[in-house]
Structures are given as structure tokens and as C-alpha cells.
Scaffold this motif. Structure first.
Motif, PDB file in Angstrom:
ATOM      1  N   ALA A  51       0.954  -1.049  -0.144  1.00 46.86           N
ATOM      2  CA  ALA A  51       0.168   0.070   0.055  1.00 46.86           C
ATOM      3  C   ALA A  51       1.033   0.624   0.078  1.00 46.86           C
ATOM      4  N   ALA A  52       2.306   1.121   0.946  1.00 50.22           N
ATOM      5  CA  ALA A  52       3.177   2.663   0.848  1.00 50.22           C
ATOM      6  C   ALA A  52       3.473   2.489  -0.362  1.00 50.22           C
ATOM      7  N   GLN A  53       3.744   1.855  -1.519  1.00 55.22           N
ATOM      8  CA  GLN A  53       4.954   1.827  -2.338  1.00 55.22           C
ATOM      9  C   GLN A  53       3.346   2.319  -3.717  1.00 55.22           C
ATOM     10  N   LYS A  54       2.396   1.846  -3.632  1.00 54.75           N
ATOM     11  CA  LYS A  54       1.412   1.919  -4.635  1.00 54.75           C
ATOM     12  C   LYS A  54       1.301   3.448  -4.466  1.00 54.75           C
ATOM     13  N   GLN A  55       0.760   4.141  -2.822  1.00 53.17           N
ATOM     14  CA  GLN A  55       0.777   5.124  -3.032  1.00 53.17           C
ATOM     15  C   GLN A  55       1.882   6.506  -3.340  1.00 53.17           C
ATOM     16  N   VAL A  56       3.415   6.032  -3.118  1.00 52.17           N
ATOM     17  CA  VAL A  56       4.442   6.532  -3.388  1.00 52.17           C
ATOM     18  C   VAL A  56       4.016   7.019  -5.196  1.00 52.17           C
ATOM     19  N   PHE A  57       3.807   5.501  -5.773  1.00 44.25           N
ATOM     20  CA  PHE A  57       4.696   5.732  -6.868  1.00 44.25           C
ATOM     21  C   PHE A  57       3.150   6.942  -7.739  1.00 44.25           C
ATOM     22  N   GLN A  58       1.696   6.522  -6.978  1.00 42.28           N
ATOM     23  CA  GLN A  58       0.479   7.693  -7.523  1.00 42.28           C
ATOM     24  C   GLN A  58       1.225   8.493  -7.527  1.00 42.28           C
ATOM     25  N   SER A  59       1.860   9.031  -5.867  1.00 44.23           N
ATOM     26  CA  SER A  59       2.404  10.188  -6.077  1.00 44.23           C
ATOM     27  C   SER A  59       3.596  11.113  -6.797  1.00 44.23           C
ATOM     28  N   ALA A  60       3.876   9.606  -7.787  1.00 45.70           N
ATOM     29  CA  ALA A  60       5.413  10.728  -8.309  1.00 45.70           C
ATOM     30  C   ALA A  60       4.809  10.463  -9.893  1.00 45.70           C
ATOM     31  N   ASN A  61       3.407   9.918 -10.686  1.00 43.14           N
ATOM     32  CA  ASN A  61       2.486   9.988 -11.208  1.00 43.14           C
ATOM     33  C   ASN A  61       1.724  11.501 -11.167  1.00 43.14           C
ATOM     34  N   VAL A  62       2.307  12.462 -12.017  1.00 41.62           N
ATOM     35  CA  VAL A  62       1.830  13.925 -11.907  1.00 41.62           C
ATOM     36  C   VAL A  62       0.925  14.060 -13.350  1.00 41.62           C
ATOM     37  N   ALA A  63       0.123  14.450 -13.012  1.00 42.21           N
ATOM     38  CA  ALA A  63      -0.952  14.648 -14.379  1.00 42.21           C
ATOM     39  C   ALA A  63       0.085  15.459 -15.459  1.00 42.21           C
ATOM     40  N   ASN A  64       0.413  14.905 -16.586  1.00 44.75           N
ATOM     41  CA  ASN A  64       1.037  16.028 -17.857  1.00 44.75           C
ATOM     42  C   ASN A  64       2.402  15.520 -17.942  1.00 44.75           C
ATOM     43  N   SER A  65       3.184  14.402 -17.374  1.00 39.93           N
ATOM     44  CA  SER A  65       4.955  14.151 -16.345  1.00 39.93           C
ATOM     45  C   SER A  65       4.541  12.998 -17.726  1.00 39.93           C
ATOM     46  N   GLY A  66       5.904  12.975 -18.732  1.00 38.24           N
ATOM     47  CA  GLY A  66       6.459  11.326 -18.945  1.00 38.24           C
ATOM     48  C   GLY A  66       6.839  12.279 -20.178  1.00 38.24           C
ATOM     49  N   LYS A  67       7.277  11.586 -21.483  1.00 44.22           N
ATOM     50  CA  LYS A  67       8.571  11.456 -22.088  1.00 44.22           C
ATOM     51  C   LYS A  67       7.775  12.382 -23.834  1.00 44.22           C
ATOM     52  N   LEU A  68       7.043  12.450 -23.700  1.00 42.65           N
ATOM     53  CA  LEU A  68       5.976  12.644 -24.784  1.00 42.65           C
ATOM     54  C   LEU A  68       4.754  13.043 -24.464  1.00 42.65           C
ATOM     55  N   ASN A  69       4.342  13.764 -23.341  1.00 45.75           N
ATOM     56  CA  ASN A  69       3.842  14.803 -22.880  1.00 45.75           C
ATOM     57  C   ASN A  69       4.065  16.080 -22.932  1.00 45.75           C
ATOM     58  N   PRO A  70       2.996  17.047 -22.904  1.00 35.39           N
ATOM     59  CA  PRO A  70       3.609  18.405 -23.070  1.00 35.39           C
ATOM     60  C   PRO A  70       5.015  19.064 -22.012  1.00 35.39           C
ATOM     61  N   THR A  71       5.117  19.636 -21.914  1.00 36.25           N
ATOM     62  CA  THR A  71       6.735  20.425 -21.321  1.00 36.25           C
ATOM     63  C   THR A  71       5.983  21.785 -20.905  1.00 36.25           C
ATOM     64  N   TRP A  72       4.975  21.940 -20.991  1.00 41.79           N
ATOM     65  CA  TRP A  72       4.448  23.795 -21.067  1.00 41.79           C
ATOM     66  C   TRP A  72       3.276  23.324 -19.917  1.00 41.79           C
ATOM     67  N   GLU A  73       2.610  24.606 -19.936  1.00 40.15           N
ATOM     68  CA  GLU A  73       1.899  25.053 -18.242  1.00 40.15           C
ATOM     69  C   GLU A  73       0.860  25.651 -19.527  1.00 40.15           C
ATOM     70  N   GLY A  74      -0.384  26.469 -19.289  1.00 40.32           N
ATOM     71  CA  GLY A  74      -1.428  27.283 -19.711  1.00 40.32           C
ATOM     72  C   GLY A  74      -2.115  26.828 -20.502  1.00 40.32           C
TER      73      GLY A  74
END
Length: 111
Positions: A51-74
Motif C-alpha cells: 500500500a505504501a509503495q502504491k501510494q508513493v507511485f501514485q504521487s510520483a505520477n503527476v498529470a502531464n508528466s512523461g516523455k511524450l506529454n507537453p512540457t508547458w503549462e497554461g
């Protein structure tokens, strides 16, 4: 692979291992009972770790993060000039961003 000699394992030679000599049926039963007694606690500890590992993994997966996602906000609007090259921004809904932004971090957006 044994250079012309027949391969033998220690059981075939007749040399018992120290583990086999020291183990008795009673000690084996005792060890099995201890392991069964500790099993529920180990399962609970494993579930807590999972459960602790899943919680850390979910908090590390921020929306719009990753190689193919946009690198800007707005998009944001310039609300005010805060200084030389610094701007105060707000969202399209009118919410003011908490800090000032330098112009090197901004891109012009045409809509």
C-alpha cells in the motif's frame, strides 16, 4: 563435463549433509509451526508495504508528466509587469498565480 568420470551427487556417495544430520522430525514440526504462527504477521506487513509503495507511485505520477506529454503549462494571461523581465500571471479563469515569472520561461500563445 566431468572429464570422463561419472557424475555423482553427495546423496549417491553416501555423505549426508550437516543440515540433514541435524534435522529431526520434531524440530521440523516445531519450525513449521513457528512459520505458520508468523505467517499472518508477515502477510500484514507485506500488505502495508504494498500500500505504501502504491501510494508513493501514485504521487510520483503527476498529470502531464512523461516523455511524450507537453512540457508547458497554461495558457496564462499577463496580469501585470512585476519588474524588469518579470511578470505576474493569471489563468483564463482569473485566478492569480502565486509567484512572478521571468520572461525567459514564457512563450507567446496566440488564440
Amino acid at each position: 563435463m566431468v572429464y570422463g568420470v561419472e557424475a555423482l551427487i553427495p546423496v549417491e556417495i553416501g555423505e549426508p549433509s550437516t543440515w540433514y544430520v541435524q534435522a529431526t522430525e520434531e524440530s521440523n514440526d516445531e519450525e513449521m509451526q513457528v512459520n505458520l504462527d508468523l505467517l499472518e504477521g508477515r502477510r500484514e506487513a507485506a500488505l502495508i508495504r504494498m500500500a505504501a509503495q502504491k501510494q508513493v507511485f501514485q504521487s510520483a505520477n503527476v498529470a502531464n508528466s512523461g516523455k511524450l506529454n507537453p512540457t508547458w503549462e497554461g495558457p496564462y494571461r499577463v496580469r501585470d509587469i512585476a519588474g524588469k523581465g518579470a511578470y505576474e500571471l493569471d489563468t483564463m479563469d482569473g485566478k492569480i498565480l502565486p509567484s512572478h515569472w521571468n520572461d525567459v520561461h514564457l512563450k507567446r500563445y496566440y488564440f
